[in-house]
Design an enzyme around this catalytic site. Sequence first.
Site, mmCIF file in Angstrom:
data_model
loop_
_atom_site.group_PDB
_atom_site.id
_atom_site.type_symbol
_atom_site.label_atom_id
_atom_site.label_comp_id
_atom_site.label_asym_id
_atom_site.label_seq_id
_atom_site.Cartn_x
_atom_site.Cartn_y
_atom_site.Cartn_z
ATOM 1 N N LYS A 58 0.864 -1.037 -0.490
ATOM 2 C CA LYS A 58 -0.274 0.178 0.066
ATOM 3 C C LYS A 58 0.840 1.641 -0.024
ATOM 4 O O LYS A 58 1.908 1.501 1.138
ATOM 5 C CB LYS A 58 -1.058 -0.117 1.071
ATOM 6 C CG LYS A 58 -2.139 1.049 1.383
ATOM 7 C CD LYS A 58 -2.644 0.978 2.230
ATOM 8 C CE LYS A 58 -3.692 1.995 2.739
ATOM 9 N NZ LYS A 58 -4.960 1.713 4.241
ATOM 10 N N ASP B 135 -1.261 10.838 -6.646
ATOM 11 C CA ASP B 135 -0.224 9.863 -6.859
ATOM 12 C C ASP B 135 0.775 8.841 -6.392
ATOM 13 O O ASP B 135 1.257 7.887 -6.782
ATOM 14 C CB ASP B 135 0.926 11.272 -6.227
ATOM 15 C CG ASP B 135 0.383 11.225 -4.724
ATOM 16 O OD1 ASP B 135 -0.138 10.069 -4.486
ATOM 17 O OD2 ASP B 135 1.667 11.642 -3.929
ATOM 18 N N ASP C 21 -16.542 -0.008 -0.409
ATOM 19 C CA ASP C 21 -15.116 -0.190 -0.522
ATOM 20 C C ASP C 21 -14.068 -0.971 -0.128
ATOM 21 O O ASP C 21 -13.175 -1.118 0.102
ATOM 22 C CB ASP C 21 -15.077 0.653 -1.614
ATOM 23 C CG ASP C 21 -14.693 1.827 -1.113
ATOM 24 O OD1 ASP C 21 -15.429 2.423 -1.403
ATOM 25 O OD2 ASP C 21 -13.464 2.569 -1.066
#
Length: 478
Positions: free
Chosen positions: A108, A120, A248
Site C-alpha cells: 500500500k 499520486d 469498498d
Amino acid sequence: MSFAFRHSYQQSLPGSYLDHQPDRAPDPALVALNLPLAEELGLDPDLLQREGANWFSGASLPPGAVPVALAYAGHQFGGFSPTLGDGRAHLLGEFSGPDGRIWDLQLKGSGRTPFSRGGDGKAALGPMLREYLISEAMAALGVPTTRSLAVVTTGEQIPRDQGLLPGAVLARVAASHIRVGTFQFFAARGEGAKLRALADYAIKRHYPELSDNPEPYLAFFDAVTQRQAALIAAWMGLGFIHGVMNTDNMAISGETIDYGPCAFMDEFAAGTVFSSIDRQGRYSWANQPHILTWNLARLAETLLPLIDPDQERAVERLNDRLQGVAGLYREAWLAVMRRKLGLGGAQEGDGALIDDLLPALTGADWTMFYRRLADWAEGRPEGLRALFQDFSAIGAWLPRWQARIGTDPGAAARLRAANPAVIARNHRVEEALAAATSGDMRPFHALLAALRQPFSEHDSYGQPPGADFGRYVTFCGT
C-alpha cells in the site's frame, strides 16, 4: 520460509484486476517489521530483515510475486462510483500460514495504477505507521483485522497539505481483499457470469462450509451479515470509529480493513466523528450500526440474480434478511456489552440496563469507565467518581447494575478481562507519528509494545489527553 505465492484470485476471476508493477523505491529502508506476525505466519524473520526493504518497497519483488491492482466499485459517502480499484496498492499474491489459512500480501502506497484517479499513488510515513499501530492494537484486542507486516520508507519526499513528507509503503496481510465493492463492480456492468464466479470464489475461500448448501448465495449473505454484525459490535464496544465505512471498505471476510481517518473515542459522545471529510456525521460512532445495514443492502442488490431468477422473489427473500439485520446486530451488541459490564449470562432487562447507560456516560472517558467500574465493584469508588463532573445520572444507574451482578466476587475480574486499560489514544498516536516523521522511532515502538498488552495497566499510555490536546481531526492520508 519465504512466501511460496499462489494466485488463485487472478486465475479464478479474470477481469477483476489489472497487471501492474509497483514503483521502484529509490532508497528503501525497513523501519518497522512485525516479527511476532512473521513468526505466526511461518515466515523467516532473518530473511525478511535482509530482503524486506526491497521486497516491501517495490525496489524488487519476492520470488513468485505477480503484482496486480484489484478492481472494485463502491458507494463513497452514499454516492456510487462504478470504477474505483486499487489506486495506490498492489496485490503480490497469496500464501499459506502454518495452520493452512490463506493470506493475501499487498503493498500500500506503492505507486500509481490505472485506478489512481489523479492521485499520486504514494503514501506518507505517518499514515502507514498509523495503520500498523491501530491494526496491531485491534489484533491484540481480539477484533478481526487485516495486519501490518512491515513499513518501509522509500527515500522519496512526497507532497501533502502539511508539506513534503517522507514516503513509505505498508506491507499488509489480509484474509483477502474482496469487498462489497468487488461485487458491485461486476453487478454494475451486468456481468452475471463473473459475479457468480466471484460469489463462488468468496464462498470457497471464506465460507467453505456453505459449499454444499442448497441455497449457497443466500447462505453466503447470511454468513457475511453475521460476521459484519459481530465486527461492528466489537468496534462499538471499544469506542472505535472507522471513519470511512464506504462499501469498498467493507471486507467480505469480516475483517476490519483500510485504516484511514479512524480513531478511538476518549470522552463518550454518540455523535463523535474524527474524519476531516465526514462533515455530515454519516460515519459517526452512533451511525455505524445503521451503515452496516445500508452496506449490506448494497451487497444484497448485487446478489439478486444469484438468489432467484424471478427478481421479485429475490427482492422479497433478501428484504426479509435485511429486516433482520438490526436484530442480529442488537444481539451482538448486547453480547459485547454484557461482557464489558461483567454480567454473567443473559437476563431479561439487560437491554434496558445497557441502553440507559449510554446517556449517563456522555462526557466521561469511554475506556476508563469500565476499568473504574471494576474498582467500584471492589468498594473503591473514587476513580469512577472522578470521571464525571455531574455524577447524578450515573449514580442513578449504578444501583441497577449492582443489583444485576449481585455479590458476585468474580465481577471485577471479568470487567478487567473484558475491558482494555490501553487503547491507541489519539494524542499518543500523534506523538509517535510526529517523532517517527522526524526520524525517531522510539515513541512508536514504545506505544506499540503497550498496545500489544492492552489489558495490562500502563500509567502513561492508559491516560486520556490533557485539555490542551483540543479537538482531534483525522485525514485519509492521500
